[in-house]
Scaffold this motif. Structure first.
Motif, PDB file in Angstrom:
ATOM      1  N   MET A   1       0.651  -1.232   0.131  1.00  0.00           N
ATOM      2  CA  MET A   1       0.123   0.211   0.012  1.00  0.00           C
ATOM      3  C   MET A   1       0.748   1.302  -0.058  1.00  0.00           C
ATOM      4  O   MET A   1       2.006   1.195   0.528  1.00  0.00           O
ATOM      5  N   ASP A   2       0.356   2.148  -0.615  1.00  0.00           N
ATOM      6  CA  ASP A   2       1.117   3.706  -0.403  1.00  0.00           C
ATOM      7  C   ASP A   2       0.985   4.024   0.948  1.00  0.00           C
ATOM      8  O   ASP A   2       0.287   3.675   1.825  1.00  0.00           O
ATOM      9  N   GLY A   3       2.055   4.900   1.371  1.00  0.00           N
ATOM     10  CA  GLY A   3       2.131   5.599   2.484  1.00  0.00           C
ATOM     11  C   GLY A   3       3.191   4.954   3.534  1.00  0.00           C
ATOM     12  O   GLY A   3       3.736   3.839   3.184  1.00  0.00           O
ATOM     13  N   ASP A   4       3.555   5.556   4.560  1.00  0.00           N
ATOM     14  CA  ASP A   4       4.522   5.128   5.350  1.00  0.00           C
ATOM     15  C   ASP A   4       4.128   4.898   6.846  1.00  0.00           C
ATOM     16  O   ASP A   4       4.636   4.954   7.665  1.00  0.00           O
ATOM     17  N   GLY A   5       2.761   5.148   7.041  1.00  0.00           N
ATOM     18  CA  GLY A   5       2.184   4.994   8.453  1.00  0.00           C
ATOM     19  C   GLY A   5       1.945   3.439   8.645  1.00  0.00           C
ATOM     20  O   GLY A   5       2.322   2.469   7.905  1.00  0.00           O
ATOM     21  N   PRO A   6       1.479   3.190   9.975  1.00  0.00           N
ATOM     22  CA  PRO A   6       1.248   1.943  10.454  1.00  0.00           C
ATOM     23  C   PRO A   6       0.188   1.176   9.998  1.00  0.00           C
ATOM     24  O   PRO A   6      -0.939   1.838   9.341  1.00  0.00           O
ATOM     25  N   TYR A   7       0.481  -0.110   9.362  1.00  0.00           N
ATOM     26  CA  TYR A   7      -0.765  -1.063   9.159  1.00  0.00           C
ATOM     27  C   TYR A   7      -1.845  -1.070  10.575  1.00  0.00           C
ATOM     28  O   TYR A   7      -1.251  -1.343  11.669  1.00  0.00           O
ATOM     29  N   VAL A   8      -3.059  -1.038   9.977  1.00  0.00           N
ATOM     30  CA  VAL A   8      -3.976  -1.061  11.263  1.00  0.00           C
ATOM     31  C   VAL A   8      -5.310  -1.906  10.909  1.00  0.00           C
ATOM     32  O   VAL A   8      -5.522  -1.795   9.306  1.00  0.00           O
ATOM     33  N   PHE A   9      -5.682  -2.978  11.524  1.00  0.00           N
ATOM     34  CA  PHE A   9      -6.879  -3.668  11.180  1.00  0.00           C
ATOM     35  C   PHE A   9      -8.097  -2.998  11.611  1.00  0.00           C
ATOM     36  O   PHE A   9      -8.261  -2.267  12.567  1.00  0.00           O
ATOM     37  N   GLY A  10      -9.034  -3.043  10.722  1.00  0.00           N
ATOM     38  CA  GLY A  10     -10.445  -2.471  10.941  1.00  0.00           C
ATOM     39  C   GLY A  10     -11.595  -3.353  10.833  1.00  0.00           C
ATOM     40  O   GLY A  10     -11.428  -4.427  10.357  1.00  0.00           O
ATOM     41  N   GLY A  11     -12.710  -3.135  11.394  1.00  0.00           N
ATOM     42  CA  GLY A  11     -13.722  -4.005  11.702  1.00  0.00           C
ATOM     43  C   GLY A  11     -14.966  -3.013  11.582  1.00  0.00           C
ATOM     44  O   GLY A  11     -15.030  -2.068  12.496  1.00  0.00           O
TER      45      GLY A  11
ATOM     46  N   ASP B   1     -27.133  -2.335  15.218  1.00  0.00           N
ATOM     47  CA  ASP B   1     -28.041  -3.247  15.269  1.00  0.00           C
ATOM     48  C   ASP B   1     -27.351  -4.560  15.153  1.00  0.00           C
ATOM     49  O   ASP B   1     -27.822  -5.701  14.807  1.00  0.00           O
ATOM     50  N   GLN B   2     -25.944  -4.528  15.323  1.00  0.00           N
ATOM     51  CA  GLN B   2     -25.235  -5.942  14.944  1.00  0.00           C
ATOM     52  C   GLN B   2     -24.131  -5.867  16.532  1.00  0.00           C
ATOM     53  O   GLN B   2     -23.077  -6.251  16.444  1.00  0.00           O
ATOM     54  N   PRO B   3     -24.861  -6.330  17.643  1.00  0.00           N
ATOM     55  CA  PRO B   3     -24.413  -6.535  18.827  1.00  0.00           C
ATOM     56  C   PRO B   3     -23.447  -7.760  18.888  1.00  0.00           C
ATOM     57  O   PRO B   3     -22.348  -7.802  19.349  1.00  0.00           O
ATOM     58  N   ASP B   4     -23.896  -8.838  17.986  1.00  0.00           N
ATOM     59  CA  ASP B   4     -22.892 -10.119  18.092  1.00  0.00           C
ATOM     60  C   ASP B   4     -21.461  -9.692  17.431  1.00  0.00           C
ATOM     61  O   ASP B   4     -20.806 -10.406  17.822  1.00  0.00           O
ATOM     62  N   VAL B   5     -21.664  -9.045  16.258  1.00  0.00           N
ATOM     63  CA  VAL B   5     -20.464  -8.541  15.509  1.00  0.00           C
ATOM     64  C   VAL B   5     -19.857  -7.744  16.497  1.00  0.00           C
ATOM     65  O   VAL B   5     -18.337  -7.894  16.487  1.00  0.00           O
ATOM     66  N   ARG B   6     -20.150  -6.886  16.963  1.00  0.00           N
ATOM     67  CA  ARG B   6     -19.417  -5.862  17.934  1.00  0.00           C
ATOM     68  C   ARG B   6     -18.678  -6.735  18.954  1.00  0.00           C
ATOM     69  O   ARG B   6     -17.430  -6.659  19.191  1.00  0.00           O
ATOM     70  N   ASN B   7     -19.534  -7.543  19.617  1.00  0.00           N
ATOM     71  CA  ASN B   7     -18.663  -8.562  20.625  1.00  0.00           C
ATOM     72  C   ASN B   7     -17.742  -9.144  20.230  1.00  0.00           C
ATOM     73  O   ASN B   7     -16.468  -9.497  20.911  1.00  0.00           O
ATOM     74  N   LEU B   8     -17.874  -9.896  18.934  1.00  0.00           N
ATOM     75  CA  LEU B   8     -16.843 -10.749  18.226  1.00  0.00           C
ATOM     76  C   LEU B   8     -15.656  -9.762  18.002  1.00  0.00           C
ATOM     77  O   LEU B   8     -14.271 -10.302  18.426  1.00  0.00           O
ATOM     78  N   LEU B   9     -15.677  -8.574  17.741  1.00  0.00           N
ATOM     79  CA  LEU B   9     -14.331  -7.596  17.464  1.00  0.00           C
ATOM     80  C   LEU B   9     -13.811  -7.454  18.917  1.00  0.00           C
ATOM     81  O   LEU B   9     -12.484  -7.359  19.012  1.00  0.00           O
ATOM     82  N   MET B  10     -14.460  -7.149  19.774  1.00  0.00           N
ATOM     83  CA  MET B  10     -13.967  -6.599  21.015  1.00  0.00           C
ATOM     84  C   MET B  10     -13.187  -7.923  21.846  1.00  0.00           C
ATOM     85  O   MET B  10     -12.369  -7.584  22.300  1.00  0.00           O
ATOM     86  N   ARG B  11     -13.829  -9.155  21.671  1.00  0.00           N
ATOM     87  CA  ARG B  11     -13.085 -10.161  22.128  1.00  0.00           C
ATOM     88  C   ARG B  11     -11.634 -10.447  21.255  1.00  0.00           C
ATOM     89  O   ARG B  11     -10.762 -10.777  21.924  1.00  0.00           O
ATOM     90  N   ALA B  12     -11.685  -9.938  20.032  1.00  0.00           N
ATOM     91  CA  ALA B  12     -10.262  -9.838  19.223  1.00  0.00           C
ATOM     92  C   ALA B  12      -9.488  -8.884  19.603  1.00  0.00           C
ATOM     93  O   ALA B  12      -8.340  -8.722  19.028  1.00  0.00           O
ATOM     94  N   GLY B  13      -9.856  -7.888  20.382  1.00  0.00           N
ATOM     95  CA  GLY B  13      -8.933  -7.049  20.965  1.00  0.00           C
ATOM     96  C   GLY B  13      -9.277  -5.471  19.996  1.00  0.00           C
ATOM     97  O   GLY B  13      -8.399  -4.738  20.065  1.00  0.00           O
ATOM     98  N   PHE B  14     -10.249  -5.607  19.047  1.00  0.00           N
ATOM     99  CA  PHE B  14     -10.769  -4.199  18.490  1.00  0.00           C
ATOM    100  C   PHE B  14     -11.208  -3.320  19.349  1.00  0.00           C
ATOM    101  O   PHE B  14     -11.906  -3.722  20.320  1.00  0.00           O
ATOM    102  N   ARG B  15     -11.274  -2.224  19.465  1.00  0.00           N
ATOM    103  CA  ARG B  15     -11.567  -1.147  20.288  1.00  0.00           C
ATOM    104  C   ARG B  15     -12.527  -0.055  19.311  1.00  0.00           C
ATOM    105  O   ARG B  15     -11.965   0.216  18.197  1.00  0.00           O
ATOM    106  N   LEU B  16     -13.439   0.682  19.673  1.00  0.00           N
ATOM    107  CA  LEU B  16     -14.066   1.733  19.108  1.00  0.00           C
ATOM    108  C   LEU B  16     -13.104   2.762  18.694  1.00  0.00           C
ATOM    109  O   LEU B  16     -12.301   3.516  19.415  1.00  0.00           O
ATOM    110  N   ALA B  17     -13.247   3.147  17.325  1.00  0.00           N
ATOM    111  CA  ALA B  17     -12.190   4.182  16.714  1.00  0.00           C
ATOM    112  C   ALA B  17     -13.030   5.506  16.710  1.00  0.00           C
ATOM    113  O   ALA B  17     -12.772   6.559  16.855  1.00  0.00           O
TER     114      ALA B  17
END
Length: 318
Positions: free
Chosen positions: A112-122, A127-143
């Protein structure tokens, strides 16, 4: 959670898998009609290594996809996407998807272009609390939180208003598109909530594909300079969308944004539209949610966006 018996996850192989993906999309949209579901038939072929088709026996039950881009501040975002047939949810398939995606992206991140850090997004809508909980368990946090708002034009009855002193509106000439594009990019130059710079070529494609009716636009001019712009587009017979509201920094706090938005709504109403939607960021320092609510918009949907650092440690998502 125990995976379903006869579960398989296989690489994309061609047309037969497109049919499988379409079957998953059709099922997901029975419960979420507006679901954004990109895949091999909508995005560049460079994404194919990150596509996997899930089946239970011969039945397609889901698929993975990954998108990526470089943001204004140089951050290289890897957006992990996965879709599961509603009948097969809460059986561990989403967690299996996410575990595979994290490992695959770590082992072979795209160039990818750019020299910044790689970051995972989800992504997980409100209305998708199950998806939110899955992401939170995997270490994702609200951006940040994307907000969809809608203005009922019949209820609001918008009327045009004058622009601040010294500024005028006029129809857009063909050679002036570069000035509009430059004004938009300048207006979003300091955005810190995932803004992706748009080339002039991409701007022209957007205009040709969706926004060619410039009669719905409002462009404020200070002589030969663009002071601000509101771009509206017609989605269907009754619905409009405002993808861009941009006011250059030196023209702010003079009421220009208010005038351009009100005039844009008036034009949409005159064109027979019944409602207009807009998206903004809840955490925006300019408090844009409150601004649009004062214009007559009301909240429709919150779309929280989650992120986690790119690292080499393995994660198994339960």
């Amino acid at each position: 959670m125990t995976m379903p018996a006869a579960f398989t996850l296989s690489a994309f192989t061609g047309d037969a898998d497109i049919r499988a993906i379409e079957a998953v999309r059709s099922a997901v949209r029975t419960v979420k009609p507006d679901a954004w579901m990109p895949g091999p038939d909508t995005d560049p072929a460079s994404r194919l290594p990150y596509c996997r088709i899930a089946r239970v026996g011969d039945a397609p039950v889901g698929y993975t996809w990954m998108d990526w881009w470089t943001e204004r501040d140089g951050t290289r975002l890897l957006l992990l996407l996965g879709y599961v047939h509603p009948h097969w949810r809460r059986r561990g398939i989403g967690g299996h998807f996410l575990t595979w995606q994290l490992e695959a992206a770590r082992q072979d991140p795209p160039a990818m272009d750019g020299d910044g850090p790689y970051v995972f997004g989800g992504n997980a809508d409100i209305d998708q609390p199950d998806v939110r909980n899955l992401l939170m368990r995997a270490g994702f946090r609200l951006a940040f939180t994307a907000m969809d708002l809608e203005c009922d034009l019949e209820e609001t009855a918008p009327a045009p208003v004058p622009l601040p002193d010294g500024l005028v509106e006029r129809r857009l000439g063909e050679v002036e598109h570069r000035l509009v594009h430059a004004a938009i990019e300048e207006s979003f130059a300091t955005s810190t909530h995932g803004y992706v710079p748009r080339t002039y070529e991409r701007y022209r494609r957007d205009v040709a594909d969706r926004q060619s009716d410039t009669g719905l636009w409002c462009v404020a001019w200070d002589g030969d300079e663009v002071a601000g712009v509101v771009i509206n587009e017609k989605v269907d017979a009754g619905t409009g969308l405002t993808p861009w509201v941009a006011v250059r920094k030196r023209y702010r706090r003079r009421g220009l944004a208010t005038a351009l938005v009100r005039n844009g709504l008036a034009r949409c109403s005159a064109a027979g539209l019944k409602r207009v939607r807009i998206a903004t960021i809840l955490e925006n320092a300019n408090q844009t949610v409150g601004f649009y609510e004062r214009m007559g918009y009301r909240e429709v949907l919150r779309r929280p966006r989650y992120r986690r650092p790119f690292d080499r440690s393995g994660v198994t998502v339960a």
